[in-house]
Design a protein around this motif. Structure first.
Motif, PDB file in Angstrom:
ATOM      1  N   SER A 108       0.826  -1.212   0.000  1.00 36.73           N
ATOM      2  CA  SER A 108       0.000   0.000   0.000  1.00 36.73           C
ATOM      3  C   SER A 108       0.854   1.253   0.000  1.00 36.73           C
ATOM      4  O   SER A 108       0.556   2.232  -0.708  1.00 36.73           O
ATOM      5  N   ASN A 109       1.940   1.232   0.744  1.00 40.85           N
ATOM      6  CA  ASN A 109       2.761   2.427   0.816  1.00 40.85           C
ATOM      7  C   ASN A 109       3.719   2.557  -0.355  1.00 40.85           C
ATOM      8  O   ASN A 109       4.012   3.672  -0.798  1.00 40.85           O
ATOM      9  N   LEU A 110       4.181   1.468  -0.915  1.00 38.79           N
ATOM     10  CA  LEU A 110       4.996   1.561  -2.124  1.00 38.79           C
ATOM     11  C   LEU A 110       4.232   2.261  -3.238  1.00 38.79           C
ATOM     12  O   LEU A 110       4.765   3.130  -3.938  1.00 38.79           O
ATOM     13  N   VAL A 111       2.964   1.909  -3.412  1.00 38.39           N
ATOM     14  CA  VAL A 111       2.175   2.521  -4.483  1.00 38.39           C
ATOM     15  C   VAL A 111       1.901   3.994  -4.174  1.00 38.39           C
ATOM     16  O   VAL A 111       2.017   4.855  -5.055  1.00 38.39           O
ATOM     17  N   SER A 112       1.554   4.299  -2.932  1.00 34.38           N
ATOM     18  CA  SER A 112       1.340   5.700  -2.562  1.00 34.38           C
ATOM     19  C   SER A 112       2.601   6.522  -2.777  1.00 34.38           C
ATOM     20  O   SER A 112       2.559   7.631  -3.316  1.00 34.38           O
ATOM     21  N   PHE A 113       3.743   5.985  -2.362  1.00 32.86           N
ATOM     22  CA  PHE A 113       4.995   6.721  -2.496  1.00 32.86           C
ATOM     23  C   PHE A 113       5.387   6.881  -3.957  1.00 32.86           C
ATOM     24  O   PHE A 113       5.942   7.904  -4.357  1.00 32.86           O
ATOM     25  N   HIS A 114       5.092   5.873  -4.763  1.00 34.91           N
ATOM     26  CA  HIS A 114       5.378   5.958  -6.199  1.00 34.91           C
ATOM     27  C   HIS A 114       4.555   7.069  -6.831  1.00 34.91           C
ATOM     28  O   HIS A 114       5.053   7.855  -7.642  1.00 34.91           O
TER      29      HIS A 114
END
Length: 407
Positions: free
Chosen positions: A136-142
């Motif tokens: 979830s956070n990898l996609v948000s950060f991307h």
């Protein structure tokens, strides 16, 4: 009347808020709008909740859940009212419209598959720390343009923040506001903002915020920090809990696991039903700006009003067999992403991440190839308004069918 078996409801006790299903059913039947011992007004029925959400003039967002008056520049998007909220939401909306969110699907799919395929047969792991938090956070950060190699550190900061007194008091013993209470996290966000001020900065969400104007002037460093923090915090409290709740249900329900593996087109329905039955956020708060009446209950100006998402999502007047998990309910009608002017701006991204994460999970593992550890005991997140497991300890079988996609 409260009894020893039915003690007064403590709004700030996560164990009670995360287990309010029977109590909420009684409220819906007998007192759909009720004043809690804390003084907050709780709204239990779907129709009344929607009435509150669609009327921001009467029921304002105010400080969100902060118990203190927030400085205007330190308010996150969910702590603002019109017109400031509308103007800043318009600035951010371009990065969260359907087209922009859809561009994240290839990255989300690739990362989900990379993670699940990295797990070693015969090993044990915590799905919250090693999957739901991560994806979830990898996609948000991307989407935001954050360095992906910093994701673990950012998640640690955010967990510490959410599990502190800051969400209510806007402070910790270190100081006031985000910068005072969590200076390392604030400094990191400020550094990312400063890096986007150069002419060759990438065209990501943070860059677009830096280039934006509000009331004829650039957004201040404090406002930019608050808005970027809002997106990061939302990924933890919504998408992570959504994924963890649904993965727990899949692990505990062999037929559901097998059904989603055989018919991946049902994953979208599985996500919506999980959002309805196990909402990641249990309630949101509004402040009554003018005296009114709701279902015959008088609400005074200044009253804090809780929109009971968890209760509304199980309203017998809206859903057949409301406590039953079903994949045939049709279009979503739950309130898990709130509604009205403050409908969660990241709802589309949360759904996309969940779709790819669950899809990768059921493609990679058949029922029995990954299971909860024998000593697993459910423990809810230590946040009174959230709903999800703090851990999901699983063990992998020594061998798996390893159905990797050929794509």
């Amino acid at each position: 009347m409260p009894t020893d078996e039915n003690p007064p409801f403590d709004l700030f006790d996560p164990f009670q808020t995360q287990n309010l299903w029977r109590r909420a059913a009684g409220w819906r039947k007998e007192s759909p709008v009720i004043r809690l011992p804390s003084g907050h007004v709780y709204v239990a029925r779907w129709a009344d909740c929607w009435e509150v959400l669609r009327d921001p003039g009467t029921f304002a967002n105010g400080n969100g859940f902060k118990a203190v008056e927030m400085p205007e520049e330190e308010r996150m998007l969910g702590e603002m009212d019109h017109p400031r909220h509308s103007r800043l939401r318009r600035i951010m909306r371009g990065s969260f419209d359907k087209r922009s969110v859809e561009t994240e699907r290839p990255f989300a799919r690739a990362e989900a598959k990379r993670i699940v395929e990295s797990w070693v047969p015969g090993s044990s792991l915590d799905l919250v720390a090693q999957y739901t938090d991560a994806i979830s956070n990898l996609v948000s950060f991307h989407l935001m343009g954050f360095p992906l190699e910093d994701s673990a550190q950012i998640v640690d900061w955010v967990r510490d923040l959410l599990h502190s007194e800051w969400p209510v008091t806007n402070r910790t013993d270190r100081g006031d506001g985000l910068a005072g209470a969590f200076p390392e996290f604030a400094a990191y966000l400020d550094g990312l903002v400063d890096a986007r001020r150069s002419e060759d900065a990438p065209d990501d969400l943070v860059s677009r915020l830096v280039r934006s104007e509000l009331e004829g002037g650039a957004l201040t460093p404090t406002v930019l920090r608050s808005l970027t923090a809002h997106i990061v915090l939302g990924g933890i409290s919504t998408t992570t809990n959504l994924l963890a709740n649904l993965l727990l249900r899949i692990l505990q329900t062999p037929d559901l696991h097998s059904q989603l593996r055989a018919e991946p087109t049902l994953i979208d329905a599985a996500i919506e039903e999980s959002l309805r039955l196990d909402p990641p956020v249990l309630f949101v708060m509004r402040v009554c700006r003018r005296a009114t009446t709701l279902s015959g209950f008088d609400i005074a100006e200044g009253d804090s009003v809780l929109v009971g998402i968890a209760s509304a999502n199980r309203d017998e007047a809206i859903y057949d067999a409301p406590d039953t998990y079903r994949l045939d309910r049709g279009l979503p009608r739950h309130l898990s992403f709130s509604g009205g002017a403050h409908h969660c701006i990241g709802a589309g991204l949360a759904r996309l991440v969940a779709r790819e994460a669950i899809g990768a999970f059921v493609e990679r593992f058949d029922h029995g190839e990954i299971r909860l550890t024998p000593d697993f005991a459910y423990e809810g997140v230590p946040v009174f308004l959230e709903n999800g497991p703090v851990r999901l300890d699983v063990e992998l079988a020594a061998k798996s069918s390893d159905r990797r996609s050929a794509k």
